[in-house]
Scaffold this motif. Sequence first.
Motif, PDB file in Angstrom:
ATOM      1  N   ALA A  16       0.853  -1.184   0.000  1.00  0.00           N
ATOM      2  CA  ALA A  16       0.000   0.000   0.000  1.00  0.00           C
ATOM      3  C   ALA A  16       0.888   1.232   0.000  1.00  0.00           C
ATOM      4  CB  ALA A  16      -0.909   0.005   1.220  1.00  0.00           C
ATOM      5  N   GLY A  73       0.529   4.771   1.498  1.00  0.00           N
ATOM      6  CA  GLY A  73      -0.350   5.484   2.417  1.00  0.00           C
ATOM      7  C   GLY A  73      -1.480   4.565   2.829  1.00  0.00           C
ATOM      8  N   ASP A  74      -2.712   4.942   2.506  1.00  0.00           N
ATOM      9  CA  ASP A  74      -3.880   4.137   2.860  1.00  0.00           C
ATOM     10  C   ASP A  74      -4.409   3.305   1.700  1.00  0.00           C
ATOM     11  OD1 ASP A  74      -3.839   5.089   5.443  1.00  0.00           O
ATOM     12  OD2 ASP A  74      -5.180   6.766   4.998  1.00  0.00           O
ATOM     13  N   GLU A  75      -3.971   3.585   0.484  1.00  0.00           N
ATOM     14  CA  GLU A  75      -4.530   2.901  -0.680  1.00  0.00           C
ATOM     15  C   GLU A  75      -3.665   1.699  -1.079  1.00  0.00           C
ATOM     16  OE1 GLU A  75      -3.269   5.212  -4.577  1.00  0.00           O
ATOM     17  OE2 GLU A  75      -4.050   6.629  -3.075  1.00  0.00           O
ATOM     18  N   LYS A  76      -4.322   0.556  -1.256  1.00  0.00           N
ATOM     19  CA  LYS A  76      -3.620  -0.667  -1.646  1.00  0.00           C
ATOM     20  C   LYS A  76      -3.220  -0.572  -3.116  1.00  0.00           C
ATOM     21  CE  LYS A  76      -5.636  -3.703   1.748  1.00  0.00           C
ATOM     22  NZ  LYS A  76      -6.310  -4.961   2.010  1.00  0.00           N
TER      23      LYS A  76
END
Length: 151
Positions: free
Chosen positions: A77, A79-82
Amino acid sequence: MAFSVSGSGRPGFFRPQSEINVTPLVDVMLVLLIIFMVTAPLLTAGMKVQLPQAQAARPLDPKEPVVVVVGRDGQLAIGDEKVAADDLIQLVKLKLGDNIARVVHLRGDKDVAYGRMVEVLDQLASNGITHIAIVTDAAKSGAGERSKAPK
């Protein structure tokens, strides 16, 4: 009654003063100086420390770092996005923009396989992203004794 201009009259009587009186100005400036000297230390926040000197010290980058996360199952990932492993480099370079010297923070779960972390590090480094910092948590007070090397 006529006034004498030639100075033959009484001394100091209606004579124009040719000097500027700076005493009130100096008084006001000294009072302001004292006020600022007293209030300036109160305006600083935090704890006072004396920082060590280093020749290689550089100013910190005010931009937020690019954070690459390797999950327990090996998922990646940013940050927060996969993201998929194939898209990692492209997306990291997109986040870095023109400044490829910006630091990339690599966070890995403590249970992730060592080989997976090395794969991600190698993938980043082989594509020109060489400023990589591995992020860890500070050790707890009881855990420090366990990690000491045997004598």
